[in-house]
Design a protein around this motif. Structure first.
Motif, PDB file in Angstrom:
ATOM      1  N   PRO A  92     -10.706  -7.294  15.031  1.00 30.28           N
ATOM      2  CA  PRO A  92     -11.781  -6.851  15.940  1.00 30.28           C
ATOM      3  C   PRO A  92     -11.267  -5.820  16.936  1.00 30.28           C
ATOM      4  CG  PRO A  92     -11.740  -9.250  15.737  1.00 30.28           C
ATOM      5  CD  PRO A  92     -10.497  -8.751  15.077  1.00 30.28           C
ATOM      6  N   VAL A  93     -12.114  -4.843  17.215  1.00 29.80           N
ATOM      7  CA  VAL A  93     -11.763  -3.847  18.224  1.00 29.80           C
ATOM      8  C   VAL A  93     -12.022  -4.434  19.608  1.00 29.80           C
ATOM      9  CG1 VAL A  93     -12.225  -1.913  16.688  1.00 29.80           C
ATOM     10  CG2 VAL A  93     -14.062  -2.821  18.108  1.00 29.80           C
ATOM     11  N   THR A  94     -11.284  -3.953  20.608  1.00 30.96           N
ATOM     12  CA  THR A  94     -11.339  -4.512  21.956  1.00 30.96           C
ATOM     13  C   THR A  94     -11.634  -3.406  22.956  1.00 30.96           C
ATOM     14  OG1 THR A  94      -9.688  -6.164  21.327  1.00 30.96           O
ATOM     15  CG2 THR A  94     -10.107  -5.873  23.672  1.00 30.96           C
ATOM     16  N   ARG A  95     -12.544  -3.671  23.839  1.00 27.76           N
ATOM     17  CA  ARG A  95     -12.844  -2.707  24.895  1.00 27.76           C
ATOM     18  C   ARG A  95     -11.924  -2.956  26.083  1.00 27.76           C
ATOM     19  NH1 ARG A  95     -18.809  -1.025  27.292  1.00 27.76           N
ATOM     20  NH2 ARG A  95     -18.092   0.908  28.317  1.00 27.76           N
ATOM     21  N   TYR A 107      -6.806   4.614  20.852  1.00 29.65           N
ATOM     22  CA  TYR A 107      -7.938   4.416  21.757  1.00 29.65           C
ATOM     23  C   TYR A 107      -9.044   5.406  21.394  1.00 29.65           C
ATOM     24  CZ  TYR A 107      -4.674   1.752  24.652  1.00 29.65           C
ATOM     25  OH  TYR A 107      -3.778   0.838  25.110  1.00 29.65           O
ATOM     26  N   GLU A 108     -10.285   4.904  21.360  1.00 29.34           N
ATOM     27  CA  GLU A 108     -11.431   5.747  21.052  1.00 29.34           C
ATOM     28  C   GLU A 108     -12.488   5.572  22.128  1.00 29.34           C
ATOM     29  OE1 GLU A 108     -11.372   7.863  18.650  1.00 29.34           O
ATOM     30  OE2 GLU A 108      -9.529   7.154  17.669  1.00 29.34           O
ATOM     31  N   ARG A 109     -13.352   6.590  22.251  1.00 28.02           N
ATOM     32  CA  ARG A 109     -14.358   6.560  23.308  1.00 28.02           C
ATOM     33  C   ARG A 109     -15.479   5.568  23.014  1.00 28.02           C
ATOM     34  NH1 ARG A 109     -14.327  10.490  27.129  1.00 28.02           N
ATOM     35  NH2 ARG A 109     -12.800  12.171  26.889  1.00 28.02           N
ATOM     36  N   THR A 110     -15.837   5.407  21.763  1.00 33.27           N
ATOM     37  CA  THR A 110     -16.930   4.505  21.395  1.00 33.27           C
ATOM     38  C   THR A 110     -16.437   3.463  20.390  1.00 33.27           C
ATOM     39  OG1 THR A 110     -17.683   5.884  19.542  1.00 33.27           O
ATOM     40  CG2 THR A 110     -18.580   6.373  21.732  1.00 33.27           C
ATOM     41  N   ARG A 111     -17.184   2.376  20.315  1.00 34.53           N
ATOM     42  CA  ARG A 111     -16.839   1.312  19.377  1.00 34.53           C
ATOM     43  C   ARG A 111     -16.973   1.796  17.936  1.00 34.53           C
ATOM     44  NH1 ARG A 111     -19.398  -2.997  16.688  1.00 34.53           N
ATOM     45  NH2 ARG A 111     -18.082  -4.886  16.573  1.00 34.53           N
ATOM     46  N   ARG A 112     -17.984   2.613  17.673  1.00 32.53           N
ATOM     47  CA  ARG A 112     -18.188   3.132  16.322  1.00 32.53           C
ATOM     48  C   ARG A 112     -17.003   3.984  15.883  1.00 32.53           C
ATOM     49  NH1 ARG A 112     -23.330   6.928  14.478  1.00 32.53           N
ATOM     50  NH2 ARG A 112     -22.702   7.162  12.272  1.00 32.53           N
ATOM     51  N   ASP A 113     -16.534   4.860  16.765  1.00 30.74           N
ATOM     52  CA  ASP A 113     -15.378   5.692  16.421  1.00 30.74           C
ATOM     53  C   ASP A 113     -14.130   4.844  16.216  1.00 30.74           C
ATOM     54  OD1 ASP A 113     -16.957   7.912  16.587  1.00 30.74           O
ATOM     55  OD2 ASP A 113     -16.370   8.412  18.646  1.00 30.74           O
ATOM     56  N   ALA A 114     -13.972   3.787  17.025  1.00 26.37           N
ATOM     57  CA  ALA A 114     -12.804   2.916  16.888  1.00 26.37           C
ATOM     58  C   ALA A 114     -12.811   2.203  15.541  1.00 26.37           C
ATOM     59  CB  ALA A 114     -12.771   1.912  18.036  1.00 26.37           C
ATOM     60  N   ILE A 115     -13.981   1.712  15.133  1.00 21.34           N
ATOM     61  CA  ILE A 115     -14.073   1.011  13.850  1.00 21.34           C
ATOM     62  C   ILE A 115     -13.853   1.972  12.692  1.00 21.34           C
ATOM     63  CG2 ILE A 115     -15.653  -0.238  12.335  1.00 21.34           C
ATOM     64  CD1 ILE A 115     -16.901  -1.495  14.798  1.00 21.34           C
ATOM     65  N   ARG A 116     -14.433   3.173  12.787  1.00 20.12           N
ATOM     66  CA  ARG A 116     -14.259   4.156  11.722  1.00 20.12           C
ATOM     67  C   ARG A 116     -12.790   4.560  11.568  1.00 20.12           C
ATOM     68  NH1 ARG A 116     -17.632   9.327  12.771  1.00 20.12           N
ATOM     69  NH2 ARG A 116     -19.293   7.759  12.620  1.00 20.12           N
ATOM     70  N   ASP A 117     -12.129   4.827  12.679  1.00 19.53           N
ATOM     71  CA  ASP A 117     -10.710   5.200  12.623  1.00 19.53           C
ATOM     72  C   ASP A 117      -9.863   4.047  12.105  1.00 19.53           C
ATOM     73  OD1 ASP A 117      -8.408   7.066  13.594  1.00 19.53           O
ATOM     74  OD2 ASP A 117      -7.979   5.136  14.542  1.00 19.53           O
TER      75      ASP A 117
END
Length: 418
Positions: A92-95, A107-117
């Motif tokens: 799971p991605v974490t904010r 680190y990504e700006r949005t949750r969608r970008d984090a999951i895609r990467d």
């Protein structure tokens, strides 16, 4: 109705399976054949091969995992041999407090970008991806080539019988014989090939096991912290408050002993009742941590005592008397308690049957109720937590709960008993 001979059924089913193996195996070569055909159609120029080559590489990469999964599925369905995938799972991605999302790599700006990467990185760094690509090249020249013998024999038979010459008809007869004789066996090469080339390597299995144990350790740490908070809350809200009131009552009774003996006696009487209540609460608290009957008499008698205290009609059947390691007994005991609680609160059951047995590898506990069914294991729920506690001991929890009931839960833990 007369049944066909067994060899006919074996040949027919074998031929269908051989065709399935050929079809799945040749998906990779089919992509490259289409790329070559596209290149020829474009004129077979000096630089026109680049686009077909790129598309063939992309198609092979995209098909590698589905082809491997189809092979595993066919082998499991036909032979019962289950080959684990061994694919790495994305966590799971974490904010973070800064507002950025951490996906385990960046680190990504949005949750969608984090999951895609994260998905892209996991896919590219997973050794199973390269294992699947290797299998795409090996399957056609091993299992695919052997499984192609019966279809090739049928093709030769059709071509041979369609010609009037005697020699070609003899070729057709030979092809038919080869197809019928090889059909029951040609597809069987899929199992050893899949086991050899699709099974996770020892290093990958060890890495997966380390990740699994790390996750289990984190879950156990969270569960232990929650349990400690529960114990602290119970002590503070019940036993500690009652003991404080008991001390105040005794102090007041001491002051009233000379001036008002009757009132002092009444306070002492209330204090004695409060002490008995506090003792009962402490015993219940200790029972919730580790029941004395479980420590003294083992799992079977502890489950029987739990069944007697249950408001449901609970029948316990134990074919053996066994003593297990205390952590395993505790996990199974509280597992039964969790299942009984679910049967009361959610399933609205009236009867529960609990069976404790031994098999060739360990202890098995079956819990069946006559409730309304529809039980599902949800993330963060009690059943998910129970499955995690059993997984620490390489145990499993299997639940069958169709709508309308009944619900059957099986806990199995490999262990040695004394």
């Amino acid at each position: 109705m007369r049944q066909p001979p067994s060899w006919v059924a074996s040949a027919c089913s074998g031929f269908v399976r051989a065709c399935a193996v050929v079809g799945v195996s040749m998906l990779g070569p089919g992509v490259w054949a289409a790329a070559v055909a596209l290149w020829i159609w474009w004129g077979a120029g000096a630089w026109t091969w680049i686009a077909p080559f790129v598309w063939a590489c992309i198609g092979t990469l995209a098909l590698s995992r589905p082809v491997s999964r189809m092979f595993r599925s066919l082998v499991a369905k036909w032979t019962g041999t289950v080959i684990p995938g061994g694919y790495r799972q994305a966590r799971p991605v974490t904010r973070m407090s800064t507002g950025y999302w951490w996906n385990g790599f960046s680190y990504e700006r949005t949750r969608r970008d984090a999951i895609r990467d994260q998905k892209m990185r996991v896919r590219l760094t997973d050794p199973a991806v390269w294992r699947d690509l290797r299998f795409m090249g090996i399957a056609p020249i091993t299992a695919g080539l052997i499984a192609a013998v019966p279809p090739a024999g049928i093709a030769a038979a059709v071509l041979g019988f369609s010609q009037p010459e005697l020699s070609t008809r003899l070729i057709g007869v030979a092809g038919l014989v080869v197809a019928i004789a090889g059909a029951p066996y040609a597809w069987r090469s899929a199992e050893p090939v899949a086991v050899r080339f699709l099974r996770p390597s020892p290093a990958m299995a060890l890495a997966d096991r380390v990740d699994e144990l790390t996750a289990q350790r984190a879950d156990i740490t969270v569960a232990q912290a929650a349990e400690i908070r529960r114990i602290e809350r119970d002590l503070h809200d019940e036993a500690q408050a009652r003991l404080v009131a008991l001390g105040l009552s005794l102090a007041t009774a001491e002051k009233l002993m000379k001036t008002d003996p009757d009132q002092a006696t009444a306070l002492i009487r209330d204090a004695r009742a409060g002490a008995a209540t506090s003792l009962t609460e402490l015993r219940e608290l200790v029972k919730g941590i580790n029941p004395p009957v479980l420590t003294e008499r083992g799992l079977v008698d502890a489950v029987r005592a739990l069944a007697l205290d249950s408001p449901l009609e609970a029948a316990v059947s134990a074919h053996v008397r066994l003593r297990l390691d205390p952590p395993i007994e505790s996990a199974l005991y509280f597992g039964v308690a969790e299942l009984l609680t679910n049967a009361i609160k959610h399933a609205h059951a009236t009867l529960v049957r609990i069976t404790i047995t031994r098999d060739g590898t360990g202890v098995v506990v079956d819990v069946e109720d006559d409730g309304r069914g529809g039980v599902a294991v949800r993330a963060g729920g009690g059943l998910a937590g129970l499955r995690g506690r059993l997984a620490v001991f390489d145990g499993t929890l299997e639940i069958t709960s169709p709508a309308g009931g009944p619900t059957r839960a099986r806990m199995a833990v490999p262990c040695e008993s004394s």
